[in-house]
Every structure is written in C-alpha cells, then in structure tokens.
Design a protein around this motif. Structure first.
Motif, PDB file in Angstrom:
ATOM      1  N   TRP A  43      56.089 146.626  70.371  1.00 45.92           N
ATOM      2  CA  TRP A  43      56.911 147.786  70.006  1.00 45.92           C
ATOM      3  C   TRP A  43      56.834 148.095  68.515  1.00 45.92           C
ATOM      4  CZ3 TRP A  43      62.045 146.464  73.032  1.00 45.92           C
ATOM      5  CH2 TRP A  43      61.799 146.598  74.408  1.00 45.92           C
ATOM      6  N   LEU A  44      56.733 147.060  67.691  1.00 46.45           N
ATOM      7  CA  LEU A  44      56.817 147.238  66.244  1.00 46.45           C
ATOM      8  C   LEU A  44      55.628 146.563  65.574  1.00 46.45           C
ATOM      9  CD1 LEU A  44      60.623 146.432  65.819  1.00 46.45           C
ATOM     10  CD2 LEU A  44      59.570 148.692  65.684  1.00 46.45           C
ATOM     11  N   PRO A  45      55.221 147.065  64.402  1.00 48.14           N
ATOM     12  CA  PRO A  45      54.127 146.404  63.665  1.00 48.14           C
ATOM     13  C   PRO A  45      54.575 145.056  63.115  1.00 48.14           C
ATOM     14  CG  PRO A  45      55.065 148.203  62.378  1.00 48.14           C
ATOM     15  CD  PRO A  45      55.684 148.290  63.738  1.00 48.14           C
ATOM     16  N   ALA A  46      53.645 144.120  63.049  1.00 41.85           N
ATOM     17  CA  ALA A  46      53.981 142.763  62.633  1.00 41.85           C
ATOM     18  C   ALA A  46      53.995 142.603  61.121  1.00 41.85           C
ATOM     19  CB  ALA A  46      53.002 141.766  63.250  1.00 41.85           C
ATOM     20  N   ILE A  47      53.055 143.222  60.436  1.00 46.02           N
ATOM     21  CA  ILE A  47      52.925 143.022  58.992  1.00 46.02           C
ATOM     22  C   ILE A  47      52.697 144.364  58.316  1.00 46.02           C
ATOM     23  CG2 ILE A  47      52.019 140.668  59.205  1.00 46.02           C
ATOM     24  CD1 ILE A  47      49.234 141.808  58.752  1.00 46.02           C
ATOM     25  N   PRO A  65      58.178 164.041  60.161  1.00 48.13           N
ATOM     26  CA  PRO A  65      59.081 162.905  60.406  1.00 48.13           C
ATOM     27  C   PRO A  65      58.371 161.682  60.962  1.00 48.13           C
ATOM     28  CG  PRO A  65      59.351 164.581  62.099  1.00 48.13           C
ATOM     29  CD  PRO A  65      58.453 165.176  61.054  1.00 48.13           C
ATOM     30  N   GLN A  66      57.174 161.835  61.529  1.00 51.76           N
ATOM     31  CA  GLN A  66      56.475 160.677  62.086  1.00 51.76           C
ATOM     32  C   GLN A  66      56.141 159.651  61.004  1.00 51.76           C
ATOM     33  OE1 GLN A  66      55.343 163.749  62.046  1.00 51.76           O
ATOM     34  NE2 GLN A  66      53.323 163.813  61.082  1.00 51.76           N
ATOM     35  N   VAL A  67      55.917 160.142  59.763  1.00 49.19           N
ATOM     36  CA  VAL A  67      55.658 159.209  58.661  1.00 49.19           C
ATOM     37  C   VAL A  67      56.907 158.391  58.350  1.00 49.19           C
ATOM     38  CG1 VAL A  67      54.938 159.016  56.253  1.00 49.19           C
ATOM     39  CG2 VAL A  67      53.914 160.755  57.724  1.00 49.19           C
ATOM     40  N   LEU A  68      58.053 159.055  58.376  1.00 48.24           N
ATOM     41  CA  LEU A  68      59.321 158.355  58.151  1.00 48.24           C
ATOM     42  C   LEU A  68      59.581 157.336  59.256  1.00 48.24           C
ATOM     43  CD1 LEU A  68      61.845 158.198  56.350  1.00 48.24           C
ATOM     44  CD2 LEU A  68      62.889 159.936  57.820  1.00 48.24           C
ATOM     45  N   LEU A  69      59.298 157.692  60.496  1.00 48.65           N
ATOM     46  CA  LEU A  69      59.472 156.769  61.611  1.00 48.65           C
ATOM     47  C   LEU A  69      58.540 155.568  61.484  1.00 48.65           C
ATOM     48  CD1 LEU A  69      59.850 159.279  64.588  1.00 48.65           C
ATOM     49  CD2 LEU A  69      61.648 157.941  63.478  1.00 48.65           C
ATOM     50  N   ASP A  70      57.331 155.801  60.977  1.00 48.65           N
ATOM     51  CA  ASP A  70      56.384 154.696  60.793  1.00 48.65           C
ATOM     52  C   ASP A  70      56.889 153.717  59.733  1.00 48.65           C
ATOM     53  OD1 ASP A  70      53.613 153.462  61.132  1.00 48.65           O
ATOM     54  OD2 ASP A  70      53.601 153.935  58.985  1.00 48.65           O
ATOM     55  N   SER A  71      57.441 154.246  58.649  1.00 48.45           N
ATOM     56  CA  SER A  71      57.996 153.377  57.616  1.00 48.45           C
ATOM     57  C   SER A  71      59.200 152.602  58.143  1.00 48.45           C
ATOM     58  CB  SER A  71      58.408 154.205  56.399  1.00 48.45           C
ATOM     59  OG  SER A  71      57.277 154.751  55.764  1.00 48.45           O
ATOM     60  N   PHE A  72      60.015 153.268  58.947  1.00 49.77           N
ATOM     61  CA  PHE A  72      61.172 152.593  59.535  1.00 49.77           C
ATOM     62  C   PHE A  72      60.733 151.470  60.472  1.00 49.77           C
ATOM     63  CE2 PHE A  72      64.374 152.253  62.940  1.00 49.77           C
ATOM     64  CZ  PHE A  72      65.465 151.862  62.178  1.00 49.77           C
ATOM     65  N   ALA A  73      59.674 151.726  61.236  1.00 44.94           N
ATOM     66  CA  ALA A  73      59.169 150.698  62.147  1.00 44.94           C
ATOM     67  C   ALA A  73      58.657 149.484  61.385  1.00 44.94           C
ATOM     68  CB  ALA A  73      58.057 151.282  63.016  1.00 44.94           C
ATOM     69  N   ILE A  75      59.727 148.440  58.415  1.00 46.49           N
ATOM     70  CA  ILE A  75      60.776 147.717  57.679  1.00 46.49           C
ATOM     71  C   ILE A  75      61.793 147.068  58.613  1.00 46.49           C
ATOM     72  CG2 ILE A  75      62.490 149.580  57.466  1.00 46.49           C
ATOM     73  CD1 ILE A  75      62.883 148.751  54.570  1.00 46.49           C
ATOM     74  N   LEU A  76      61.803 147.437  59.888  1.00 45.89           N
ATOM     75  CA  LEU A  76      62.861 146.987  60.789  1.00 45.89           C
ATOM     76  C   LEU A  76      62.866 145.472  60.973  1.00 45.89           C
ATOM     77  CD1 LEU A  76      65.171 147.941  62.516  1.00 45.89           C
ATOM     78  CD2 LEU A  76      63.596 148.239  64.426  1.00 45.89           C
ATOM     79  N   LEU A  77      61.724 144.882  61.303  1.00 43.42           N
ATOM     80  CA  LEU A  77      61.681 143.430  61.528  1.00 43.42           C
ATOM     81  C   LEU A  77      61.990 142.629  60.260  1.00 43.42           C
ATOM     82  CD1 LEU A  77      58.675 142.939  64.005  1.00 43.42           C
ATOM     83  CD2 LEU A  77      61.125 143.005  64.482  1.00 43.42           C
ATOM     84  N   PRO A  78      61.385 142.949  59.104  1.00 46.71           N
ATOM     85  CA  PRO A  78      61.769 142.209  57.889  1.00 46.71           C
ATOM     86  C   PRO A  78      63.238 142.348  57.541  1.00 46.71           C
ATOM     87  CG  PRO A  78      59.735 143.430  57.527  1.00 46.71           C
ATOM     88  CD  PRO A  78      60.264 143.875  58.847  1.00 46.71           C
ATOM     89  N   ALA A  79      63.793 143.550  57.729  1.00 43.03           N
ATOM     90  CA  ALA A  79      65.211 143.753  57.406  1.00 43.03           C
ATOM     91  C   ALA A  79      66.110 142.926  58.321  1.00 43.03           C
ATOM     92  CB  ALA A  79      65.554 145.240  57.513  1.00 43.03           C
ATOM     93  N   LEU A  80      65.790 142.890  59.615  1.00 42.74           N
ATOM     94  CA  LEU A  80      66.589 142.096  60.552  1.00 42.74           C
ATOM     95  C   LEU A  80      66.510 140.606  60.224  1.00 42.74           C
ATOM     96  CD1 LEU A  80      65.816 143.829  63.977  1.00 42.74           C
ATOM     97  CD2 LEU A  80      67.968 143.842  62.725  1.00 42.74           C
ATOM     98  N   ALA A  81      65.309 140.128  59.933  1.00 40.45           N
ATOM     99  CA  ALA A  81      65.141 138.705  59.623  1.00 40.45           C
ATOM    100  C   ALA A  81      65.892 138.327  58.351  1.00 40.45           C
ATOM    101  CB  ALA A  81      63.656 138.382  59.482  1.00 40.45           C
ATOM    102  N   LEU A  82      65.854 139.209  57.354  1.00 42.62           N
ATOM    103  CA  LEU A  82      66.484 138.895  56.072  1.00 42.62           C
ATOM    104  C   LEU A  82      68.004 139.004  56.139  1.00 42.62           C
ATOM    105  CD1 LEU A  82      66.117 138.237  53.082  1.00 42.62           C
ATOM    106  CD2 LEU A  82      65.821 140.678  52.646  1.00 42.62           C
ATOM    107  N   ALA A  83      68.492 140.001  56.888  1.00 45.67           N
ATOM    108  CA  ALA A  83      69.930 140.288  56.871  1.00 45.67           C
ATOM    109  C   ALA A  83      70.725 139.492  57.895  1.00 45.67           C
ATOM    110  CB  ALA A  83      70.152 141.780  57.113  1.00 45.67           C
TER     111      ALA A  83
END
Length: 208
Positions: A43-47, A65-73, A75-83
């Motif tokens: 579902w999400l990019p790994a690195i 907006p697809q560029v914004l969605l790509d950036s969100f995808a 940052i999602l996993l690193p943000a979850l792991a860190l927070a």
C-alpha cells in the motif's frame, strides 16, 4: 475519551495500543510497519522522500494533488514509527490526568450548574488536565529528535537524522557539532513555546 469511559471497551483498546506503543522501540516498529504495509500489502512506499517539500506545495497549488498524495504516502510510515512511542506516553498521561480532574469539585459544580457534558469535559476538565501534559510534550520533543536518527536511517529519509549518521561515520566533527547545536536550538524553542502555552491554558498563570 478513554477517561470519560473508564473501564469500557474503548478504554481497554486504547490502553492496549498505548502499552504496545510504549513497549516497541522505534527501529523495531519501523521495520514491522515496512514489512506489513510496504512489503506484504504494497500500500505504501518503503523508503525514500518522494517529491521534495517545496515542489509538493507548488504542485498542490497548481492543481496536481497526486504529488501531494505521493509525499503523504512516503511520510506516513516514518511518521507513525517515530510518533507511536510519544503518542502512547501522552495518551496514558492524558487519561490519568483527566481521571484526576473529573473527580474535582469544580467539575461537579459545573454539572450542578446545568452545563452540557461536552462543555464540562472540553472547557473545564480537559483544559485543566493539559498542564502536566504540556510539560511532557515539550520533553518528548527531544525524544522525537533522537528517534529521527533511527527512523530516517531505516526509511532512507534524507533529513538531519540521516545526516547525523553520515557525519559520525565519516568523523566530520564540525558537521556533528552543527547538527547537535541545531537540535539543541529547536528543543529550546519548543520548550519556550510550551512555557508560553501555560498562560493560554491556565488563567491563573496569566493573571499571576
């Protein structure tokens, strides 16, 4: 929500997730999230970072907006792991602080005056419960800065954390000193903002 429904299913589930968040190190949780959402489910990019931040904002403003969605995808996993760890600690503290405040006399007085339950909880109880939470948020920000080193290394995120690892491996002392100074300034500014927020939350401090 867990404090206002003490002993309910919502309370139990939230505390279980909070316990998991406290128990899991950043690097272990990051690997698990990567394995589940990137490798297994896809579902999400790994690195990687994806589109750089200035280009992301420009693309969003120009109708891409697809560029914004790509950036969100990205940052999602690193943000979850860190927070996750800090969020778990803060949620447990909010619950404990709310349980104490809900038993105070002024809360019972607010109910006796006929105020709505939502207003009593948000405007009276939660506001008074925020003071110890704000202190912990300021201190936990330092843990986030330290955890960023591990998170950015795991997810190949180009940031100060990964730059720190590179500087240490190359023994670049001036760069290490600059990064440590940057972290210290950010940490000091965040705690200054937290001190200023005390006055906004507690009128007694503002009047004093």
């Amino acid at each position: 929500i867990a404090a206002t429904r003490q002993g309910s299913l919502v309370d139990t589930i939230s505390m279980v997730f909070a316990q998991l968040g406290v128990s899991m190190p950043v690097y272990w949780l990051g690997l698990l999230l990567m394995l589940l959402f990137a490798v297994t489910l896809g579902w999400l990019p790994a690195i990687g970072r994806g589109t750089p931040f200035p280009e992301t904002i420009w693309a969003a403003l120009t109708g891409r907006p697809q560029v914004l969605l790509d950036s969100f995808a990205h940052i999602l996993l690193p943000a979850l792991a860190l927070a996750a760890n800090s969020a778990a600690i803060i949620s447990r503290l909010v619950r404990t602080s709310m349980l104490e405040v809900l038993r105070e006399d002024f809360v019972r007085t607010a109910y006796a005056k006929g105020l709505r339950r939502q207003r009593v909880i948000i405007r009276h109880a939660f506001r008074n419960a925020l003071l110890p939470v704000l202190s912990v948020i300021g201190l936990r920000f330092g843990a986030l800065l330290g955890g960023a080193v591990l998170t950015e290394t795991i997810f190949a995120w180009p940031g100060l954390g990964q730059l720190t690892i590179t500087a240490i491996s190359q023994r670049d002392l001036p760069l290490i000193q600059g990064i440590v100074l940057t972290f210290a300034i950010i940490f000091a500014l965040v705690n200054l903002v937290v001190d200023l927020l005390y006055a906004a939350v507690d009128p007694r401090i503002r009047l004093g």
